[in-house]
Design an enzyme around this catalytic site. Structure first.
Site: not given
Ligand code: NAP
Length: 248
Positions: A90, A171, A175
């Protein structure tokens, strides 16, 4: 009395935000949760808070950008439990400023973002994988984002097709890379009981978004929790949000 051994989970970045809530919900489901965080004081305090609600949790220092910290954390889990059933990757950062053009974001932010969101996640997974292989039903949950979806990013009808969500190229790419890693590792582990999935939690009101978002934190944690608790007939190598498949 149940004859099943209690499941052991490690949640990274669990001292606050969605990680803390994922830990709470897993513990509510009878899992023994190890809250991992890079700041000892913060993660010990977070674990104390959940123990105050009678939940079965412990704290562990783990900075996903530091090899020594990762190997010490894996060694600690090995000596405490000898195996790991659930790893929720996470921990993540979003350091780019909203509102800039993609080409205006400095290269050092790409490095920093990838160090945490991709390399940290991969290195942590590799360190824990031998222990996850010892579980009868290992689950690896990679907390990705809708911003990792190239299909969504290139769809003019999507809310990601906007100056705000196009201003986080490092970012978003980190991902997308997490999604790719998820597919590769799931393929490698396809003949094992281990399931590896990527999740989009939803746009959630945490510090990462300075409190903006569509979801409250308990709802943002739900997809990760459901993928951590997947039954043996559940998917592997998928990318989901609240039970729905997200386009790659
Ligand atoms: P957050 O409130 O900012 O929490 C991030 C957590 O990651 C904190 O516990 C932080 O620890 C930890 N972390 C950062 N760098 C770390 C490192 N090097 N080692 C260990 N822990 C580290 O963010 P959040 O919104 O809960 O995000 C959780 C995950 O969901 C992230 O992967 C994020 O990309 C993803 N996500 C969030 C949203 C959203 O809308 N919020 C949407 C899609 C995906 P410190 O307290 O020490 O900084």
């Amino acid at each position: 009395m149940s004859t099943h051994p209690v499941k052991i989970a490690v949640v990274t970045g669990a001292n606050r935000g969605m990680g803390f809530e994922i830990a709470r919900q897993l513990a509510d489901n009878g899992v023994r949760v190890v809250l991992a965080g890079r700041n000892r004081e913060a993660v010990v305090e977070a674990a104390k808070k959940l123990r105050g609600s009678d939940l079965d949790v412990e704290a562990l220092v783990l900075d996903v950008t530091k090899t020594d910290s990762i190997s010490a954390a894996a060694a600690e889990i090995e000596s405490r439990y000898g195996r790991l059933d659930i790893l929720v990757n996470n921990a993540g950062i979003r350091i780019e400023e909203y509102g800039k053009q993609p080409s205006e974001q400095p290269l050092r932010q790409w490095h920093e973002t990838f160090d945490t969101n991709l390399f940290g996640l991969v290195e942590t997974t590799l360190a824990f994988l031998p222990l996850i292989r010892k579980s009868t039903a290992g689950r690896i949950v990679n907390v990705s984002s809708l911003l990792g979806s190239l299909g969504t990013h290139s769809d003019p009808s999507s809310y990601a097709y906007s100056p705000m969500f196009k201003s986080l190229p490092a970012y978003s790419a980190s991902k997308s890379a997490v999604n790719s890693w998820t597919v590769h590792l799931a393929y490698e582990l396809r003949e094992t009981p281990i399931k590896v999935n990527a999740v989009h939690p939803g746009y959630t009101k945490t510090e990462m978004n300075e409190g903006a978002g569509d979801l409250e934190i308990p709802d943002g944690a739900r997809t990760s929790v459901s993928m951590a608790l997947l039954e043996s007939d559940g998917p592997s190598g998928s990318y989901v949000h609240m039970g729905d498949v997200v386009p790659w």
